[in-house]
Motif scaffolding. Sequence first.
Motif, PDB file in Angstrom:
ATOM      1  N   HIS A 244     -17.661 -14.178  55.265  1.00 40.82           N
ATOM      2  CA  HIS A 244     -16.632 -14.143  56.366  1.00 40.82           C
ATOM      3  C   HIS A 244     -16.588 -15.600  56.400  1.00 40.82           C
ATOM      4  O   HIS A 244     -17.562 -16.294  57.090  1.00 40.82           O
ATOM      5  N   PHE A 245     -15.739 -16.223  55.869  1.00 41.50           N
ATOM      6  CA  PHE A 245     -15.873 -17.928  55.755  1.00 41.50           C
ATOM      7  C   PHE A 245     -14.669 -18.713  56.793  1.00 41.50           C
ATOM      8  O   PHE A 245     -13.868 -17.900  57.227  1.00 41.50           O
ATOM      9  N   GLN A 246     -14.964 -19.739  57.321  1.00 44.77           N
ATOM     10  CA  GLN A 246     -14.230 -20.603  58.034  1.00 44.77           C
ATOM     11  C   GLN A 246     -13.307 -21.227  56.925  1.00 44.77           C
ATOM     12  O   GLN A 246     -14.031 -21.489  55.584  1.00 44.77           O
ATOM     13  N   LEU A 247     -11.977 -21.561  57.181  1.00 44.91           N
ATOM     14  CA  LEU A 247     -11.263 -22.562  56.458  1.00 44.91           C
ATOM     15  C   LEU A 247     -12.000 -23.871  55.825  1.00 44.91           C
ATOM     16  O   LEU A 247     -12.584 -24.411  56.760  1.00 44.91           O
ATOM     17  N   GLY A 248     -12.278 -23.944  54.607  1.00 48.96           N
ATOM     18  CA  GLY A 248     -12.974 -25.010  53.906  1.00 48.96           C
ATOM     19  C   GLY A 248     -14.308 -24.685  53.811  1.00 48.96           C
ATOM     20  O   GLY A 248     -15.304 -25.489  53.378  1.00 48.96           O
ATOM     21  N   GLY A 249     -14.708 -23.547  54.201  1.00 44.22           N
ATOM     22  CA  GLY A 249     -16.225 -23.260  54.102  1.00 44.22           C
ATOM     23  C   GLY A 249     -16.946 -22.579  52.997  1.00 44.22           C
ATOM     24  O   GLY A 249     -18.000 -21.881  53.110  1.00 44.22           O
ATOM     25  N   VAL A 250     -16.100 -22.485  51.815  1.00 37.41           N
ATOM     26  CA  VAL A 250     -16.666 -21.714  50.703  1.00 37.41           C
ATOM     27  C   VAL A 250     -17.753 -22.723  50.217  1.00 37.41           C
ATOM     28  O   VAL A 250     -17.367 -23.780  49.753  1.00 37.41           O
ATOM     29  N   PRO A 280      -2.870 -22.649  66.362  1.00 42.77           N
ATOM     30  CA  PRO A 280      -2.215 -22.012  65.517  1.00 42.77           C
ATOM     31  C   PRO A 280      -2.313 -22.712  64.057  1.00 42.77           C
ATOM     32  O   PRO A 280      -2.779 -24.008  64.015  1.00 42.77           O
ATOM     33  N   SER A 281      -2.113 -22.041  63.110  1.00 44.70           N
ATOM     34  CA  SER A 281      -2.149 -22.682  61.658  1.00 44.70           C
ATOM     35  C   SER A 281      -1.011 -23.459  61.312  1.00 44.70           C
ATOM     36  O   SER A 281       0.128 -23.078  61.857  1.00 44.70           O
ATOM     37  N   SER A 282      -1.297 -24.360  60.551  1.00 45.59           N
ATOM     38  CA  SER A 282      -0.299 -25.179  59.703  1.00 45.59           C
ATOM     39  C   SER A 282      -0.088 -24.592  58.554  1.00 45.59           C
ATOM     40  O   SER A 282      -0.844 -24.022  57.715  1.00 45.59           O
ATOM     41  N   ALA A 283       1.171 -24.992  57.687  1.00 41.19           N
ATOM     42  CA  ALA A 283       1.513 -24.840  56.341  1.00 41.19           C
ATOM     43  C   ALA A 283       0.269 -25.230  55.369  1.00 41.19           C
ATOM     44  O   ALA A 283       0.005 -24.471  54.684  1.00 41.19           O
ATOM     45  N   ALA A 284      -0.152 -26.576  55.860  1.00 40.67           N
ATOM     46  CA  ALA A 284      -1.050 -27.039  55.084  1.00 40.67           C
ATOM     47  C   ALA A 284      -2.430 -26.281  55.233  1.00 40.67           C
ATOM     48  O   ALA A 284      -2.923 -26.064  54.001  1.00 40.67           O
ATOM     49  N   GLN A 285      -2.699 -25.590  56.297  1.00 38.33           N
ATOM     50  CA  GLN A 285      -3.903 -24.884  56.313  1.00 38.33           C
ATOM     51  C   GLN A 285      -3.971 -23.528  55.394  1.00 38.33           C
ATOM     52  O   GLN A 285      -4.575 -22.906  54.696  1.00 38.33           O
ATOM     53  N   LEU A 286      -2.520 -23.044  55.619  1.00 38.84           N
ATOM     54  CA  LEU A 286      -2.388 -21.739  54.809  1.00 38.84           C
ATOM     55  C   LEU A 286      -2.286 -22.297  53.164  1.00 38.84           C
ATOM     56  O   LEU A 286      -2.977 -21.266  52.366  1.00 38.84           O
ATOM     57  N   GLN A 287      -2.318 -23.470  52.774  1.00 35.11           N
ATOM     58  CA  GLN A 287      -2.336 -23.548  51.482  1.00 35.11           C
ATOM     59  C   GLN A 287      -3.822 -23.948  51.106  1.00 35.11           C
ATOM     60  O   GLN A 287      -4.188 -23.486  50.275  1.00 35.11           O
TER      61      GLN A 287
END
Length: 354
Positions: A244-250, A280-287
Amino acid sequence: MFAAVALLVVHACSSGTGAADQTTGPGPGTPSVDTIALRVLADRRGLRIGSAVDRGFRFAGADGVKFRAVLAREFSVLTPENDMKHERIHPGRDVYRFEPADSLVAFAEANGMSVRGHTLVWHRQLATWLTSGSWTQAEAEALLVDHIAHVAGHYKGRVLAWDVVNEALADDGSLRAGFWLDHIGPDYIELAFRAARDADPGAMLFYNDYNIEGINAKSDSAYAMIRELRLKGVPIDGVGMQAHFQLGGVPSSLAANIARFTALGVKVHITELDIRIPLPSSAAQLQTQALNYRDVFNACLQTPGCDAIVLWGFTDRESWIPDSFSGWGEALPFDATYNPKPAYWSIYNLLSGR
Ligand code: XIL
């Protein structure tokens, strides 16, 4: 010389646009009969790919139809997200309620999917008849063995792998306090594995936990525990890394950590993968999320003993994240209307070798 320079330039260009390429699919919208299902691509790589399933399976109308169609099309493993947990499946001392999990297992079998059983022994989601009772050590041991015998026995021959013991370790690597440790002591772990082997000799038996994906104090402790159990002849076949990761947390040590566990002779499954984004998420975050998903799949594919990746859900329509991590969400590869996100296409492209 000139040719070499030209080649280098081409490489530089393609790596410059690589992120966008890898998160774009062959066509817009929902994967269709024109695209190959993830489970087919994964199977060609010797990998099973799965999803946890709970309320979405029983959505009414078109929503439920869509949920079940995507689930069966894309995934080769199903994990009941809650229906096999103690409080649901064993609500009274002499009462078992198997029907909800039975329907998930039947769906899996009808669609050629394997089942990961989750979970036999955990400190959470225990029925109150158990936690509010007063028990001696011998009684608690009998209750643990009895629960495993009934549940794993009920599904005998129909489960690929059981998460026999879940989350037995605290972040510092010590044994986590909880009902089973408090009543039985550290031996509850090997008691559980032996009872599971007796109940279903054909199922692979897993230890499952979170924050053991990278190399750290907790995974060091899990490693030592599994090594010790194997030396003692306790039947344990694998380790589940929840992921269960946070964005950027791998964690960057994920592949090395998977490799050290498989070197003990056990399998590794990624059991509960999701990558949550602050909303809210951004397009960059989804990438970025797409690249993070790719990193997890890459790490597993690097080691032959890592042969299953299960997502904790598949659509942002239905995920535990918004309920459990306030302000976070969109953690899965399909959006809330079942359309594939960049994360879907990055997994798709990685598995198809693009
Ligand atoms: C979560 C479920 O997703 C939720 O629906 C439920 O309310 C709580 O449990 N680690 C585990 C899973 O092993 O069983 C948990 O599932 C998530 C964390």
